[in-house]
Scaffold this motif. Structure first.
Motif, PDB file in Angstrom:
ATOM      1  N   CYS A  15       0.848  -1.200   0.000  1.00 18.97           N
ATOM      2  CA  CYS A  15       0.000   0.000   0.000  1.00 18.97           C
ATOM      3  C   CYS A  15       0.880   1.245   0.000  1.00 18.97           C
ATOM      4  N   ALA A  16       0.591   2.170  -0.901  1.00 17.67           N
ATOM      5  CA  ALA A  16       1.387   3.390  -1.013  1.00 17.67           C
ATOM      6  C   ALA A  16       1.180   4.324   0.165  1.00 17.67           C
ATOM      7  N   VAL A  17       0.157   4.072   1.001  1.00 16.81           N
ATOM      8  CA  VAL A  17      -0.131   4.951   2.134  1.00 16.81           C
ATOM      9  C   VAL A  17       0.370   4.361   3.451  1.00 16.81           C
ATOM     10  N   CYS A  18      -0.072   3.140   3.765  1.00 17.60           N
ATOM     11  CA  CYS A  18       0.291   2.560   5.063  1.00 17.60           C
ATOM     12  C   CYS A  18       1.440   1.560   4.980  1.00 17.60           C
ATOM     13  N   GLY A  19       1.782   1.117   3.782  1.00 13.27           N
ATOM     14  CA  GLY A  19       2.945   0.252   3.605  1.00 13.27           C
ATOM     15  C   GLY A  19       2.704  -1.235   3.759  1.00 13.27           C
ATOM     16  N   THR A  20       1.504  -1.668   4.067  1.00 10.95           N
ATOM     17  CA  THR A  20       1.265  -3.096   4.230  1.00 10.95           C
ATOM     18  C   THR A  20       1.362  -3.822   2.893  1.00 10.95           C
ATOM     19  N   GLY A  21       1.944  -5.006   2.932  1.00 10.77           N
ATOM     20  CA  GLY A  21       2.054  -5.796   1.719  1.00 10.77           C
ATOM     21  C   GLY A  21       0.813  -6.619   1.437  1.00 10.77           C
ATOM     22  N   MET A  22      -0.105  -6.666   2.372  1.00 11.90           N
ATOM     23  CA  MET A  22      -1.352  -7.432   2.226  1.00 11.90           C
ATOM     24  C   MET A  22      -2.531  -6.504   2.507  1.00 11.90           C
ATOM     25  N   PRO A  23      -2.811  -5.604   1.591  1.00 12.99           N
ATOM     26  CA  PRO A  23      -3.889  -4.639   1.837  1.00 12.99           C
ATOM     27  C   PRO A  23      -5.249  -5.304   1.999  1.00 12.99           C
ATOM     28  N   GLU A  24      -5.998  -4.780   2.943  1.00 12.40           N
ATOM     29  CA  GLU A  24      -7.380  -5.219   3.101  1.00 12.40           C
ATOM     30  C   GLU A  24      -8.224  -4.440   2.108  1.00 12.40           C
ATOM     31  N   GLU A  25      -8.999  -5.141   1.295  1.00 11.07           N
ATOM     32  CA  GLU A  25      -9.747  -4.517   0.205  1.00 11.07           C
ATOM     33  C   GLU A  25      -8.808  -3.677  -0.675  1.00 11.07           C
ATOM     34  N   PRO A  26      -7.875  -4.335  -1.373  1.00 13.04           N
ATOM     35  CA  PRO A  26      -6.886  -3.602  -2.193  1.00 13.04           C
ATOM     36  C   PRO A  26      -7.522  -2.886  -3.369  1.00 13.04           C
ATOM     37  N   MET A  27      -6.903  -1.779  -3.762  1.00 16.24           N
ATOM     38  CA  MET A  27      -7.362  -0.996  -4.904  1.00 16.24           C
ATOM     39  C   MET A  27      -6.148  -0.505  -5.683  1.00 16.24           C
ATOM     40  N   LEU A  28      -6.306  -0.383  -6.986  1.00 18.49           N
ATOM     41  CA  LEU A  28      -5.244   0.153  -7.838  1.00 18.49           C
ATOM     42  C   LEU A  28      -5.622   1.548  -8.301  1.00 18.49           C
ATOM     43  N   ASP A  29      -4.821   2.528  -7.893  1.00 16.08           N
ATOM     44  CA  ASP A  29      -4.969   3.889  -8.400  1.00 16.08           C
ATOM     45  C   ASP A  29      -4.369   3.894  -9.800  1.00 16.08           C
ATOM     46  N   VAL A  30      -5.210   3.936 -10.831  1.00 13.48           N
ATOM     47  CA  VAL A  30      -4.718   3.755 -12.195  1.00 13.48           C
ATOM     48  C   VAL A  30      -4.019   5.003 -12.736  1.00 13.48           C
ATOM     49  N   VAL A  31      -4.237   6.141 -12.118  1.00 10.62           N
ATOM     50  CA  VAL A  31      -3.565   7.367 -12.551  1.00 10.62           C
ATOM     51  C   VAL A  31      -2.154   7.434 -11.962  1.00 10.62           C
ATOM     52  N   GLN A  32      -2.047   7.179 -10.659  1.00  7.69           N
ATOM     53  CA  GLN A  32      -0.747   7.206  -9.994  1.00  7.69           C
ATOM     54  C   GLN A  32       0.018   5.892 -10.193  1.00  7.69           C
ATOM     55  N   LEU A  35      -0.733   0.896  -5.522  1.00 11.99           N
ATOM     56  CA  LEU A  35      -1.683   0.092  -4.763  1.00 11.99           C
ATOM     57  C   LEU A  35      -2.022   0.800  -3.462  1.00 11.99           C
ATOM     58  N   HIS A  36      -3.258   0.635  -3.011  1.00 15.64           N
ATOM     59  CA  HIS A  36      -3.602   1.182  -1.701  1.00 15.64           C
ATOM     60  C   HIS A  36      -4.787   0.415  -1.125  1.00 15.64           C
ATOM     61  N   CYS A  37      -4.920   0.461   0.192  1.00 17.81           N
ATOM     62  CA  CYS A  37      -6.087  -0.104   0.860  1.00 17.81           C
ATOM     63  C   CYS A  37      -7.289   0.805   0.607  1.00 17.81           C
ATOM     64  N   ARG A  38      -8.459   0.234   0.628  1.00 21.38           N
ATOM     65  CA  ARG A  38      -9.652   1.061   0.433  1.00 21.38           C
ATOM     66  C   ARG A  38      -9.755   2.139   1.515  1.00 21.38           C
ATOM     67  N   ARG A  39      -9.482   1.782   2.770  1.00 23.85           N
ATOM     68  CA  ARG A  39      -9.603   2.763   3.854  1.00 23.85           C
ATOM     69  C   ARG A  39      -8.543   3.846   3.753  1.00 23.85           C
ATOM     70  N   CYS A  40      -7.364   3.491   3.219  1.00 25.38           N
ATOM     71  CA  CYS A  40      -6.312   4.506   3.049  1.00 25.38           C
ATOM     72  C   CYS A  40      -6.728   5.561   2.038  1.00 25.38           C
ATOM     73  N   ALA A  41      -7.541   5.157   1.080  1.00 24.47           N
ATOM     74  CA  ALA A  41      -8.006   6.113   0.090  1.00 24.47           C
ATOM     75  C   ALA A  41      -8.874   7.183   0.722  1.00 24.47           C
ATOM     76  N   LEU A  42      -9.451   6.880   1.894  1.00 25.03           N
ATOM     77  CA  LEU A  42     -10.303   7.849   2.568  1.00 25.03           C
ATOM     78  C   LEU A  42      -9.500   8.898   3.316  1.00 25.03           C
ATOM     79  N   GLU A  43      -8.182   8.727   3.354  1.00 25.65           N
ATOM     80  CA  GLU A  43      -7.341   9.649   4.106  1.00 25.65           C
ATOM     81  C   GLU A  43      -6.720  10.709   3.203  1.00 25.65           C
ATOM     82  N   GLY A  44      -7.495  11.182   2.263  1.00 21.34           N
ATOM     83  CA  GLY A  44      -7.042  12.309   1.459  1.00 21.34           C
ATOM     84  C   GLY A  44      -6.536  11.949   0.078  1.00 21.34           C
ATOM     85  N   ARG A  45      -6.465  10.650  -0.312  1.00 21.65           N
ATOM     86  CA  ARG A  45      -5.999  10.291  -1.647  1.00 21.65           C
ATOM     87  C   ARG A  45      -7.108  10.552  -2.667  1.00 21.65           C
ATOM     88  N   ARG A  46      -6.688  11.051  -3.809  1.00 24.50           N
ATOM     89  CA  ARG A  46      -7.635  11.316  -4.878  1.00 24.50           C
ATOM     90  C   ARG A  46      -7.141  10.653  -6.160  1.00 24.50           C
TER      91      ARG A  46
END
Length: 264
Positions: free
Chosen positions: A153-170, A173-184
């Motif tokens: 995860c590009a935000v929290c650093g875990t190698g096993m993200p819970e509910e993983p997501m791919l930011d296709v612009v950047q 990889l990031h966790c779904r909850r990490c995306a709620l912390e200001g990622r767009r």
């Protein structure tokens, strides 16, 4: 002076009364523009080699800035692809992507092998088109310098993200909850299986590229993410992809109608 190259036709354009201009990806010279004189004549000895997605050994000679096709011996026609409208549409999309991501005079043997193997996987091995498409897009983008960062995860650093997501612009990889912390950005949902398979596609030996199987939902997530990643990174759409999707929709409707009629 003549030279011999091996290459596959990525695009064919009719010109004059019976000629074609071919865009060919070669193993040793990269992408070439080649004039195939008389290729549209019925009895032309180069007609077979001057078709989209045909892989041949070609004898060329130079005339000014142009390479002229003198002789050709077909090495692989990919009949299994050519005889299936869905496979041919998908192969045409692969060719358009490959043409965009290769350069003239820059050898691209890995990309050429990737394209040949994708067509073989479709037409001979009968791999699912969704599987081949997702793996091809992801691997081609990586070989062309657009590899996504899927290790953690590009935000929290875990190698096993819970509910993983791919930011296709950047391309991260990031966790779904990490995306709620200001990622767009545009992010595509994955799952553990689709993420593991995408990591496999990026790291495996070429012969192992299609050595995976996924349940339909996980494969759909991988295919959607790979397609969205390619579109975002290259910042354009593809007419061949649009055509392929129309073919898929039409065939899905026909299959549904057939099943309904049989059930009735």
């Amino acid at each position: 002076m003549h030279r011999i190259v091996e290459g596959i036709v990525l695009r064919e354009t009719e010109t004059k009364e019976a000629d074609k201009i071919l865009t060919i990806l070669t193993r040793t010279e990269g992408k070439l523009a080649v004039i195939a004189r008389g290729a549209r004549r019925r009895r032309s000895r180069i007609a077979a080699a001057a078709q989209l997605l045909v892989y041949s050994e070609m004898t060329l000679y130079q005339k000014g800035n142009w390479s002229i096709l003198d002789e050709a011996s077909t090495l692989e026609l990919f009949d299994g692809v050519r005889q299936d409208v869905e496979f041919l549409a998908l192969g045409s999309y692969f060719a358009e992507l490959t043409e965009l991501l290769t350069a003239e005079d820059v050898p691209s043997p890995e990309i050429l092998s990737l394209l040949l193997n994708a067509l073989y996987a479709l037409g001979t091995l009968h791999r699912e088109p969704e599987q081949v498409k997702a793996a091809f897009e992801l691997r081609l983008l990586a070989l062309s310098g657009f590899e996504p960062m899927l290790e953690s995860c590009a935000v929290c650093g875990t190698g096993m993200p819970e509910e993983p997501m791919l930011d296709v612009v950047q391309g991260v990889l990031h966790c779904r909850r990490c995306a709620l912390e200001g990622r767009r950005g545009l992010s595509m949902p994955l799952c553990f299986s689709s993420l593991a398979t995408m990591r496999h596609v990026l790291r495996c030996a070429p012969k192992r590229l299609y050595a995976f199987s996924l349940p339909p939902d996980a494969l759909r997530r991988m295919e959607d993410a790979s397609e969205a990643f390619a579109a975002a990174q290259l910042e354009r759409g593809f007419r061949t992809l649009d055509f392929y999707k129309r073919i898929r929709i039409k065939e899905t409707i026909q299959m549904t109608d057939t099943e309904r009629n049989n059930g009735g």
